[in-house]
Design a protein around this motif. Sequence first.
Motif, PDB file in Angstrom:
ATOM      1  N   LEU A  12      -0.016  20.268  -5.002  1.00 51.78           N
ATOM      2  CA  LEU A  12      -1.019  20.831  -5.460  1.00 51.78           C
ATOM      3  C   LEU A  12      -1.509  21.827  -4.200  1.00 51.78           C
ATOM      4  O   LEU A  12      -1.857  22.951  -4.845  1.00 51.78           O
ATOM      5  N   TYR A  33       2.865  23.086 -15.459  1.00 53.02           N
ATOM      6  CA  TYR A  33       1.910  21.939 -15.502  1.00 53.02           C
ATOM      7  C   TYR A  33       0.715  22.442 -16.083  1.00 53.02           C
ATOM      8  O   TYR A  33       0.068  23.605 -15.939  1.00 53.02           O
ATOM      9  N   ASP A  70     -10.450  16.670  -4.834  1.00 55.80           N
ATOM     10  CA  ASP A  70     -10.813  15.220  -5.152  1.00 55.80           C
ATOM     11  C   ASP A  70      -9.815  14.443  -4.243  1.00 55.80           C
ATOM     12  O   ASP A  70      -9.936  13.132  -4.026  1.00 55.80           O
ATOM     13  N   LEU A  71      -8.699  15.051  -4.055  1.00 51.29           N
ATOM     14  CA  LEU A  71      -7.628  14.223  -3.264  1.00 51.29           C
ATOM     15  C   LEU A  71      -7.711  13.928  -1.983  1.00 51.29           C
ATOM     16  O   LEU A  71      -7.678  13.042  -1.380  1.00 51.29           O
ATOM     17  N   ALA A 127       0.821  -1.143   0.116  1.00 47.01           N
ATOM     18  CA  ALA A 127      -0.108   0.092  -0.020  1.00 47.01           C
ATOM     19  C   ALA A 127       1.022   1.343  -0.115  1.00 47.01           C
ATOM     20  O   ALA A 127       0.445   2.412  -0.110  1.00 47.01           O
ATOM     21  N   PHE A 172      -6.492   9.692 -10.227  1.00 48.33           N
ATOM     22  CA  PHE A 172      -5.624  10.844 -11.058  1.00 48.33           C
ATOM     23  C   PHE A 172      -4.652  10.394 -11.786  1.00 48.33           C
ATOM     24  O   PHE A 172      -4.269   9.392 -11.649  1.00 48.33           O
ATOM     25  N   THR A 209      -1.338   2.497 -10.037  1.00 50.81           N
ATOM     26  CA  THR A 209      -1.239   2.171  -8.669  1.00 50.81           C
ATOM     27  C   THR A 209      -2.546   2.356  -8.055  1.00 50.81           C
ATOM     28  O   THR A 209      -3.416   3.472  -8.375  1.00 50.81           O
ATOM     29  N   THR A 210      -2.933   1.364  -7.407  1.00 52.17           N
ATOM     30  CA  THR A 210      -4.347   1.349  -6.523  1.00 52.17           C
ATOM     31  C   THR A 210      -3.759   1.532  -5.047  1.00 52.17           C
ATOM     32  O   THR A 210      -2.668   1.249  -4.813  1.00 52.17           O
ATOM     33  N   PRO A 211      -4.777   2.016  -4.135  1.00 59.26           N
ATOM     34  CA  PRO A 211      -4.367   2.064  -2.820  1.00 59.26           C
ATOM     35  C   PRO A 211      -3.901   0.736  -2.352  1.00 59.26           C
ATOM     36  O   PRO A 211      -3.082   0.653  -1.350  1.00 59.26           O
ATOM     37  N   ALA A 212      -4.252  -0.464  -2.742  1.00 57.90           N
ATOM     38  CA  ALA A 212      -3.763  -1.638  -2.220  1.00 57.90           C
ATOM     39  C   ALA A 212      -2.560  -2.100  -2.801  1.00 57.90           C
ATOM     40  O   ALA A 212      -1.611  -2.645  -2.244  1.00 57.90           O
ATOM     41  N   PRO A 229       3.794  18.500 -19.314  1.00 56.75           N
ATOM     42  CA  PRO A 229       3.353  17.884 -17.835  1.00 56.75           C
ATOM     43  C   PRO A 229       2.096  18.279 -17.630  1.00 56.75           C
ATOM     44  O   PRO A 229       1.446  19.543 -17.786  1.00 56.75           O
ATOM     45  N   ALA A 235       2.904   8.415  -3.596  1.00 53.32           N
ATOM     46  CA  ALA A 235       2.507   9.263  -4.821  1.00 53.32           C
ATOM     47  C   ALA A 235       1.420  10.330  -4.267  1.00 53.32           C
ATOM     48  O   ALA A 235       1.415  11.424  -4.795  1.00 53.32           O
ATOM     49  N   MET A 236       0.623   9.829  -3.548  1.00 55.46           N
ATOM     50  CA  MET A 236      -0.410  10.758  -2.981  1.00 55.46           C
ATOM     51  C   MET A 236      -0.084  11.933  -2.304  1.00 55.46           C
ATOM     52  O   MET A 236      -0.410  13.036  -2.411  1.00 55.46           O
ATOM     53  N   GLY A 248       7.619  17.125  -7.356  1.00 56.01           N
ATOM     54  CA  GLY A 248       6.107  17.099  -7.625  1.00 56.01           C
ATOM     55  C   GLY A 248       5.851  17.987  -8.796  1.00 56.01           C
ATOM     56  O   GLY A 248       6.522  18.620  -9.238  1.00 56.01           O
ATOM     57  N   PRO A 249       4.788  17.890  -9.221  1.00 55.85           N
ATOM     58  CA  PRO A 249       4.487  18.815 -10.384  1.00 55.85           C
ATOM     59  C   PRO A 249       4.226  20.050  -9.993  1.00 55.85           C
ATOM     60  O   PRO A 249       3.506  20.473  -8.988  1.00 55.85           O
ATOM     61  N   ILE A 289      -8.792  19.746  -8.032  1.00 56.53           N
ATOM     62  CA  ILE A 289      -8.244  18.265  -8.090  1.00 56.53           C
ATOM     63  C   ILE A 289      -7.753  18.036  -6.427  1.00 56.53           C
ATOM     64  O   ILE A 289      -8.073  16.937  -6.088  1.00 56.53           O
ATOM     65  N   SER A 332      -7.800  15.024 -12.769  1.00 57.30           N
ATOM     66  CA  SER A 332      -8.660  14.127 -11.952  1.00 57.30           C
ATOM     67  C   SER A 332      -9.457  13.277 -13.087  1.00 57.30           C
ATOM     68  O   SER A 332      -9.555  13.662 -14.242  1.00 57.30           O
ATOM     69  N   PRO A 387       3.402   2.529  -1.967  1.00 59.68           N
ATOM     70  CA  PRO A 387       3.517   3.326  -3.293  1.00 59.68           C
ATOM     71  C   PRO A 387       2.396   4.409  -3.489  1.00 59.68           C
ATOM     72  O   PRO A 387       2.746   5.420  -3.836  1.00 59.68           O
ATOM     73  N   TYR A 388       1.272   3.886  -3.424  1.00 55.19           N
ATOM     74  CA  TYR A 388       0.014   4.851  -3.768  1.00 55.19           C
ATOM     75  C   TYR A 388       0.126   5.998  -2.611  1.00 55.19           C
ATOM     76  O   TYR A 388      -0.083   7.111  -3.034  1.00 55.19           O
ATOM     77  N   LEU A 430      -3.003   6.973 -10.540  1.00 53.49           N
ATOM     78  CA  LEU A 430      -3.468   6.639  -9.331  1.00 53.49           C
ATOM     79  C   LEU A 430      -4.710   6.494  -9.458  1.00 53.49           C
ATOM     80  O   LEU A 430      -5.598   7.323  -9.276  1.00 53.49           O
ATOM     81  N   ARG A 461      -9.648  10.808  -0.546  1.00 56.13           N
ATOM     82  CA  ARG A 461      -8.986   9.829  -0.746  1.00 56.13           C
ATOM     83  C   ARG A 461      -7.431   9.669   0.241  1.00 56.13           C
ATOM     84  O   ARG A 461      -7.208   8.752   0.526  1.00 56.13           O
ATOM     85  N   GLU A 485      -1.095  11.624 -13.800  1.00 56.56           N
ATOM     86  CA  GLU A 485       0.098  12.650 -14.004  1.00 56.56           C
ATOM     87  C   GLU A 485       0.918  12.139 -14.891  1.00 56.56           C
ATOM     88  O   GLU A 485       1.312  10.720 -15.147  1.00 56.56           O
ATOM     89  N   ARG A 514       2.768  13.177  -2.555  1.00 58.69           N
ATOM     90  CA  ARG A 514       3.726  13.901  -3.545  1.00 58.69           C
ATOM     91  C   ARG A 514       2.722  15.162  -4.243  1.00 58.69           C
ATOM     92  O   ARG A 514       2.988  15.974  -4.284  1.00 58.69           O
ATOM     93  N   LEU A 515       1.808  14.209  -4.738  1.00 58.52           N
ATOM     94  CA  LEU A 515       0.631  15.068  -5.540  1.00 58.52           C
ATOM     95  C   LEU A 515       0.088  16.142  -4.657  1.00 58.52           C
ATOM     96  O   LEU A 515      -0.025  17.301  -4.863  1.00 58.52           O
TER      97      LEU A 515
END
Lengths: 303, 136
Positions: free
Chosen positions: A56, A207, A219-220, A42, B68, B10-13, B41, A48-49, A202-203, A216, B45, A44-45, B83, A223, B70, A51-52
């Motif tokens: 943002l 961008y 939405d994030l 779990a 998302f 990538t998913t949460p899992a 770049p 990445a989350m 990060g972005p 965005i 969403s 990597p997600y 993501l 999550r 990127e 980082r985004l």
Amino acid sequence: MAMLRDIKRRIGSVQSTQKITRAMELISSARIAKAQQRVEAARPYAEAMRRLMSSLGRKAGNIDHPLLKERPEIRSIATIVITSDRGLAGAYNSNVIRAAERDMQAHGRDAKLFLVGRKAISYFKFRGYDFDDSWMGISDQPAVADARKVARRAAEAFAGGEVDEVRLAYTRFQSALIQRATVVKLLPLAEEDIIGEERHDGPHAGYVFEPEPDDILGDLLPRYLEGSVYQGLLEAAASEHAARRRAMKAATDNAEELIEDLTRVYNQARQAEITTEIMEVVGGAEALSSAGVSDTEIRGGRS
Amino acid sequence: MATPFSVTITTPAEEMWTGEAELVIARSPEGEFGIMNGHVPFLASLVPGRVTVVSGSERQSFAVPGGFLEASGSLEEYHVYLLADDAEEIGEHIDVSEARRRAQELEERRIAEEDVDQEAEARLRAAMAGTQLGRG
């Protein structure tokens, strides 16, 4: 004789219990490994989350989201308590329940409860607490969808003004040997978590965003919350299996000791019985010989 | 066709798919878009729908309920990170009734297993209580 039979039966029943506890110990070991893998998978997600989110947060002009709003006055706090459905896991459940209760007493605000796991539900029900929502059948092998259900309920309660803060009581998995019952704040999300330290990977400049960065980010955030709950559920599951393995190992060892003790008692009892018999024979022989009967006749009579 | 670039889903899992592609098609609230190597770049969403990864003559599709996307990097190291809340590889068509049937089957099995669990635990607990009595 009756006593010997009785001990024998008890040894048998302890042995069959021991077989089960040993099997459960092995199953738990296998499950810890699997649960740990899921915690790893779990990551990597989650990374990445973050980082985004951090880039943002920097980009979005004015972060304004219901999940971020600190309340000027905190009247009511919801606690999500993660326990297991199944027992026989030593102090695993009582530790996290105690941590949650202590936290509730410390903050002293109106307390609401969201309960995960049969153990939390039966505990708080027995104690006469009102709880606002509960879930079963997810703590053993939590799925993302489960975390989502819990997180959404918490976000709803917070955004709708039902509560002013949400906390999570769960058992952190530090290693197969160390797990800690912990209470952490989930909502409102802290702004420094979102923006974090300055990052360059990060972005940012140059961008193109679709839709606007603020949207965005909107939405994030939910999550991100779901991710935190998921992480908590996964670690709790790994901790549950570790605690159960420990408890079952202790039970297996106890059974072993008990079997040894009972075997000793059994041997002593048998020894005593033989001794008694010999004494009887000797006593009988003496009685007979003083009455003038020969040895040969006694032996013949016994066989 | 354009130079391939790497794609990670990538998913949460878990990290569920990585590979190379020449084109990735997905849908944001503003509509469907395609990403090829060297695209400016980009961060979007995603709305519920299909994400398609095209590599040569091959097309792979994933059902994605949201998430998302990127895209960034130089021409040599271009990368698309997806993501996704969840992602399931799908064919061109989805059999809805089959999917429903499977979901129900799994749910029934889950309930049955839970009952067995409860019973087994109660039995073992009783057995353990018995051995503790034996000790006193």
